[in-house]
Write a protein that holds these residues in place. Structure first.
Motif, short mmCIF file in Angstrom:
data_model
loop_
_atom_site.label_atom_id
_atom_site.label_comp_id
_atom_site.label_asym_id
_atom_site.label_seq_id
_atom_site.Cartn_x
_atom_site.Cartn_y
_atom_site.Cartn_z
N LEU A 222 -10.62 -71.57 85.79
CA LEU A 222 -10.94 -70.56 86.77
C LEU A 222 -11.03 -71.61 88.24
N ASP A 223 -10.07 -71.45 89.13
CA ASP A 223 -10.30 -72.23 90.50
C ASP A 223 -10.67 -71.40 91.53
N CYS A 224 -11.74 -71.26 91.85
CA CYS A 224 -12.39 -70.32 93.03
C CYS A 224 -11.95 -70.93 94.32
N PHE A 225 -11.67 -70.32 95.52
CA PHE A 225 -11.52 -70.68 96.85
C PHE A 225 -10.16 -71.96 96.50
N SER A 241 -3.78 -75.21 79.76
CA SER A 241 -2.88 -73.89 79.15
C SER A 241 -2.92 -72.82 79.96
N ASP A 242 -3.97 -72.46 80.75
CA ASP A 242 -3.94 -71.27 81.55
C ASP A 242 -4.82 -71.40 82.63
N VAL A 243 -4.27 -71.54 83.86
CA VAL A 243 -5.28 -71.67 85.24
C VAL A 243 -4.91 -70.47 85.96
N LEU A 244 -5.81 -70.03 86.73
CA LEU A 244 -6.06 -68.88 87.65
C LEU A 244 -6.62 -69.52 88.75
N GLY A 245 -6.17 -69.56 90.06
CA GLY A 245 -6.58 -69.65 91.16
C GLY A 245 -6.81 -68.60 91.99
N LEU A 246 -7.94 -68.43 92.80
CA LEU A 246 -8.07 -67.28 93.53
C LEU A 246 -8.45 -67.83 95.11
N ASP A 247 -7.95 -67.09 96.12
CA ASP A 247 -8.19 -67.35 97.60
C ASP A 247 -7.78 -66.23 98.37
N ILE A 248 -8.70 -65.96 99.18
CA ILE A 248 -8.63 -64.80 100.10
C ILE A 248 -7.30 -64.81 101.25
N SER A 249 -6.55 -65.83 101.49
CA SER A 249 -5.68 -66.03 102.35
C SER A 249 -4.39 -65.96 101.71
N GLU A 250 -3.74 -65.07 102.20
CA GLU A 250 -2.13 -64.80 101.81
C GLU A 250 -1.37 -65.97 101.92
N PHE A 251 -1.63 -66.63 103.19
CA PHE A 251 -0.53 -67.85 103.49
C PHE A 251 -0.89 -69.10 102.32
N ALA A 252 -2.22 -69.20 102.18
CA ALA A 252 -2.59 -70.17 101.31
C ALA A 252 -1.99 -69.86 99.79
N VAL A 253 -2.13 -68.82 99.44
CA VAL A 253 -1.65 -68.56 98.09
C VAL A 253 -0.22 -68.59 97.85
N GLU A 254 0.19 -68.04 98.96
CA GLU A 254 1.81 -68.32 98.83
C GLU A 254 2.24 -69.85 98.87
N ALA A 274 -7.44 -62.89 96.59
CA ALA A 274 -8.60 -62.02 96.32
C ALA A 274 -9.83 -62.73 96.89
N ASN A 275 -10.67 -61.66 97.43
CA ASN A 275 -11.98 -62.40 97.78
C ASN A 275 -12.68 -62.71 96.42
N VAL A 276 -13.27 -63.97 96.24
CA VAL A 276 -13.69 -64.73 95.17
C VAL A 276 -15.11 -63.60 94.67
N LEU A 277 -15.90 -63.19 95.73
CA LEU A 277 -17.05 -62.64 95.30
C LEU A 277 -16.79 -61.11 94.79
N ASP A 278 -15.72 -60.53 95.09
CA ASP A 278 -15.12 -59.38 94.52
C ASP A 278 -14.40 -59.34 93.28
N GLU A 279 -13.79 -60.57 93.01
CA GLU A 279 -12.81 -60.54 91.90
C GLU A 279 -13.75 -61.22 90.73
N LEU A 280 -14.70 -61.89 90.81
CA LEU A 280 -15.54 -62.59 89.76
C LEU A 280 -16.03 -61.37 88.99
N PRO A 281 -16.71 -60.33 89.43
CA PRO A 281 -17.42 -59.44 88.60
C PRO A 281 -16.38 -58.24 88.00
N LYS A 282 -14.93 -58.44 88.62
CA LYS A 282 -13.75 -57.72 87.83
C LYS A 282 -13.49 -58.54 86.67
#
Length: 395
Positions: A222-225, A241-254, A274-282
């Motif tokens: 899990l890669d936050c920010f 084998s499985d990597v998930l990256g989270l970031d609040i910026s649409e431009f950065a994620v694209e 996604a906002n990391v603070l919102d996504e982690l509890p989910k």
């Protein structure tokens, strides 16, 4: 103190007719010449020193010497692909205060943050191109990213655009074997965070070791920010084998998704806006667990509370007994039930900020900015230690 800055409250008087941006001779209280620098009375940093030699002319020969020294240093500490994407000029550390020049393959990106150096930037760029050409390096274009708000403190307006002929500002680079498309016109700062180069390589090596040790067991990261996905992509490149990256910026994620495709990693490395603070509890509520968690939050002074909250929210998402964690910028080390905040020096005794659980934390290694960013040694060196990367595991 040994520094290159003279603040407004340290100046007794300015003699003669002087315009902001001019080169001045600096003398101490006894009249002893301390060197030459450019002045700007609009700035709290009123004088930025260029040389300790008060007799030195600030001319083309002087600037050529400074630029050549900077390039020769990078050639000495970096080889191969490392030299194709690096910080070539790093302001005060290369005795060209207020100026940053990054190289991305055949593109240079310039950031000018001081009035005095702004008057010389195009001459310096021309000299750098000439010196690099002697080593067979041809520069396709130069883009200026002097759009930082700090320029206003120098009485300068933010600016971005080409220096010289127009060109396509998207360039492909290779770092640690991973390919990236860098948009120097629209990316953060100069387009790409080069200071994390060897921290990303350290992560890559760690993941390779983990995948060997886990054999048939899938390794989840899990890669936050994540920003452009640089740490996540290094993990995928190393065999996770499985990597998930989270970031609040649409431009950065694209950008991150495009870079995953560029490296043929889109099946194993995924990104979510996604906002990391919102996504982690989910993620915790959904029962998702990860073997490796990476926290690379924004600047520490802007996000201290957000980072502490992210650490607390991350804990339920970590697997059983061993968790590998990287932290940068923030100066925070985690145990799964407690948060430790480090003081200015990362090896000083930490201050406990929550109740400590019976968990042991082991430091694997500690790194900082790479050798392309030399640190000018003076009394305020700790101010320059802006990037600390702590790699640890919890048992």
């Amino acid at each position: 103190a040994g520094g290159l800055w003279i603040f407004d409250n340290e100046i007794e008087s300015v003699m003669g007719s002087v315009e902001d941006g001019d080169i001045v001779i600096v003398r101490d209280f006894d009249g002893y010449p301390m060197g030459r620098g450019f002045i700007n009375r609009k700035s709290k940093i009123t004088v930025r020193m260029l040389t300790r030699d008060a007799e030195q002319d600030i001319n083309e020969a002087f600037l050529r010497m400074r630029v050549k020294n900077a390039w020769e240093y990078r050639k000495a500490v970096m080889q191969g692909d490392d030299l194709t994407c690096c910080r070539v000029i790093f302001g005060e550390a290369d005795f060209l205060p207020g100026l940053v020049i990054d190289r991305f393959s055949d593109v240079l990106v310039v950031e000018s943050l001081a009035l005095g150096i702004d008057l010389y930037k195009e001459q310096i760029v021309d000299l750098l191109k000439e010196i690099m050409a002697q080593d067979g390096v041809k520069i396709r274009g130069v883009y200026e990213r002097s759009d930082a708000k700090v320029r206003k403190k120098e009485g300068l307006a933010p600016y971005k655009g080409c220096i010289g002929a127009e060109f396509e500002p998207v360039v492909e680079i290779v770092e640690n074997g991973v390919h990236y498309k860098v948009d120097v016109a629209n990316g953060q700062k100069t387009g790409f965070f080069l200071d994390q180069k060897y921290n990303r390589l350290a992560m890559q090596r760690l993941i390779k070791g983990l995948t060997r040790g886990m054999q048939e067991t899938p390794l989840r990261v899990l890669d936050c920010f994540t920003h452009m996905g640089t740490f996540a992509l290094n993990c995928g490149y190393a065999g996770a084998s499985d990597v998930l990256g989270l970031d609040i910026s649409e431009f950065a994620v694209e950008q991150a998704r495009e870079n995953a495709k560029l490296n043929h990693l889109e099946k194993t490395v995924h990104f979510k806006e996604a906002n990391v603070l919102d996504e982690l509890p989910k993620l915790a509520e959904a029962g998702e667990q990860f073997d490796v968690v990476i926290l690379d939050p924004p600047a520490f002074t802007k996000s201290r509370e957000a980072t502490k909250n992210a650490i607390k929210a991350m804990s339920p998402c970590t697997t059983g007994s061993v968790v590998y964690v990287i932290f940068s910028y923030s100066g925070i080390v985690i145990t799964r039930s407690s948060v430790w905040v480090l003081p200015a020096h990362p090896l000083s005794s930490p201050t406990q900020s929550t109740i400590t659980a019976a968990i042991r934390l082991f430091l694997i290694f500690l790194t900082t900015i790479s050798s392309q960013y030399p640190l000018f040694y003076c009394s305020y060196l700790t101010m320059k230690m802006y990037l600390i990367c702590i790699n640890s595991y919890i048992l």
